[in-house]
Design a protein around this motif. Sequence first.
Motif, PDB file in Angstrom:
ATOM      1  N   GLY A   1      -8.310   7.415  -4.550  1.00  0.00           N
ATOM      2  CA  GLY A   1      -7.699   6.102  -4.368  1.00  0.00           C
ATOM      3  C   GLY A   1      -7.422   5.439  -5.707  1.00  0.00           C
TER       4      GLY A   1
ATOM      5  N   LYS B   1      -3.740   5.356  -1.413  1.00  0.00           N
ATOM      6  CA  LYS B   1      -4.726   6.213  -0.748  1.00  0.00           C
ATOM      7  C   LYS B   1      -4.191   7.636  -0.616  1.00  0.00           C
ATOM      8  CE  LYS B   1      -3.170   4.949   3.931  1.00  0.00           C
ATOM      9  NZ  LYS B   1      -3.590   4.405   5.248  1.00  0.00           N
TER      10      LYS B   1
ATOM     11  N   PHE C   1     -12.971  -0.924  -5.503  1.00  0.00           N
ATOM     12  CA  PHE C   1     -11.565  -1.324  -5.555  1.00  0.00           C
ATOM     13  C   PHE C   1     -10.603  -0.170  -5.264  1.00  0.00           C
ATOM     14  CE2 PHE C   1     -13.444  -4.957  -7.587  1.00  0.00           C
ATOM     15  CZ  PHE C   1     -12.582  -5.999  -7.299  1.00  0.00           C
ATOM     16  N   SER C   2     -10.965   1.046  -5.673  1.00  0.00           N
ATOM     17  CA  SER C   2     -10.052   2.178  -5.510  1.00  0.00           C
ATOM     18  C   SER C   2     -10.287   2.968  -4.241  1.00  0.00           C
ATOM     19  CB  SER C   2     -10.177   3.126  -6.713  1.00  0.00           C
ATOM     20  OG  SER C   2      -9.911   2.465  -7.920  1.00  0.00           O
TER      21      SER C   2
ATOM     22  N   SER D   1      -2.266  -0.832  -3.604  1.00  0.00           N
ATOM     23  CA  SER D   1      -3.392   0.059  -3.336  1.00  0.00           C
ATOM     24  C   SER D   1      -2.826   1.419  -2.927  1.00  0.00           C
ATOM     25  CB  SER D   1      -4.247  -0.532  -2.207  1.00  0.00           C
ATOM     26  OG  SER D   1      -5.300   0.337  -1.862  1.00  0.00           O
TER      27      SER D   1
ATOM     28  N   GLN E   1       0.837  -1.193   0.000  1.00  0.00           N
ATOM     29  CA  GLN E   1       0.000   0.000   0.000  1.00  0.00           C
ATOM     30  C   GLN E   1       0.871   1.241   0.000  1.00  0.00           C
ATOM     31  OE1 GLN E   1      -2.655   1.124   3.390  1.00  0.00           O
ATOM     32  NE2 GLN E   1      -4.207   1.336   1.791  1.00  0.00           N
TER      33      GLN E   1
ATOM     34  N   PHE F   1      -5.967   1.568  -7.620  1.00  0.00           N
ATOM     35  CA  PHE F   1      -5.740   0.124  -7.467  1.00  0.00           C
ATOM     36  C   PHE F   1      -4.960  -0.345  -8.685  1.00  0.00           C
ATOM     37  CE2 PHE F   1      -7.239  -4.303  -8.231  1.00  0.00           C
ATOM     38  CZ  PHE F   1      -6.788  -4.891  -7.058  1.00  0.00           C
TER      39      PHE F   1
ATOM     40  N   PHE G   1     -11.567  -0.108  -0.706  1.00  0.00           N
ATOM     41  CA  PHE G   1     -10.474  -1.047  -0.449  1.00  0.00           C
ATOM     42  C   PHE G   1      -9.211  -0.360   0.047  1.00  0.00           C
ATOM     43  CE2 PHE G   1      -7.600  -4.453  -2.546  1.00  0.00           C
ATOM     44  CZ  PHE G   1      -7.650  -5.280  -1.440  1.00  0.00           C
ATOM     45  N   SER G   2      -8.932   0.834  -0.458  1.00  0.00           N
ATOM     46  CA  SER G   2      -7.668   1.507  -0.158  1.00  0.00           C
ATOM     47  C   SER G   2      -7.681   2.304   1.138  1.00  0.00           C
ATOM     48  CB  SER G   2      -7.296   2.460  -1.306  1.00  0.00           C
ATOM     49  OG  SER G   2      -8.199   3.561  -1.330  1.00  0.00           O
TER      50      SER G   2
END
Length: 358
Positions: free
Chosen positions: A273, A121, A247-248, A119, A87, A275, A251-252
């Motif tokens: 975010g 953020k 997902f973006s 990922s 991440q 991915f 999840f992040s």
Amino acid sequence: MAESTQQPMHLINPTDLQTFVTQVLIANNTPPDSAAIVAKCLVAADLRGVDTHGSNRIPSYMERIRQKALDPTATPTLRQITPVAAQIDAHNGFGFVAAHAGMARAIEMAETYGMGMVSVKHSNHFGMSAWVVKQALDAGMMSLVFTNSSPALPVWGGKEKLMGVSPIACGAPSGDPAKPFILDMAPSVAARGKIYKALRRGERIPTEWALDKEGCPTDDPAKALEGVMLPMGGPKGSALSIMMDVFSGVFSGAAFAGHVTNPYDPSKPADVGHFLVAIKPDLFMTMEEFKERMDYLYKRVVESDKMAGVDRIYFPGEIEILMEQTRLAEGIPFAEAEVAGLNKEADLVNVEHLKVMQ
């Protein structure tokens, strides 16, 4: 809306444009290494004909810096989660820089383990997704590139801006480096950047692109920006935009569910975010066999029987590759107002004006 006003167009040498953008970024406190990445990615969009995500974004990015909504000095930090997952915290820096670092790490993991996932953020807009796909292609990798974005689309059956026109992108190499598979598309009928482009150039837009704030189709880009974009394929486009948010954003740990800030709004951080996934093409067969199969797919697609009125069938990403070849040779077209907007940014930081070829 008033009749469209045709603006004079100017051609810009790609190298001169990249130098100019780099200098403006550095003059706005962007470290040289980061400025080089941002400038290269923006000009790559201009070369591919994706003018909506190219150098014309500079004025909005610089205003976000001036209003302290974006930190040009931020350095992304990486946390390794598993051997194949990491991440990145972008710390409100340029999305280009964070995504570049993220894909670089995904490629490193894929080289060792067959695939890598990153990922991201607390990031910002990263322009055209295809440049991240191209970064993976240059390393011989397949890729998936997702991002979320600020509200522009209603969910199917709704009327308020909630989901972003977040692009879904992916790519795969082929035997011919000039003919890779590159998909980069928004889940809306048209990218929102095309509406901003029409507004800059005094042009109308097709009435099927957007609705005004009253919910009526409009060909006025100003009214379209007050309203909502329309999803492609109705509920299918709506569902794709939600998938990008899952997902973006979810999840992040970045913003999601309509809380990403518009890149043209300098009032607060965007918290976008991303991915990113890199995959080795030779996981299940040799690289030679994979490329042969991709070449066969390319041939089957472009040589398939054409419908009436169609002269040529293109592989995904091929039109943009051809446009890049043309613009490298002839220059990149900019409307007079767009050149003026970029030169206004140059004046603010005492950078030499953008040179025009004609």
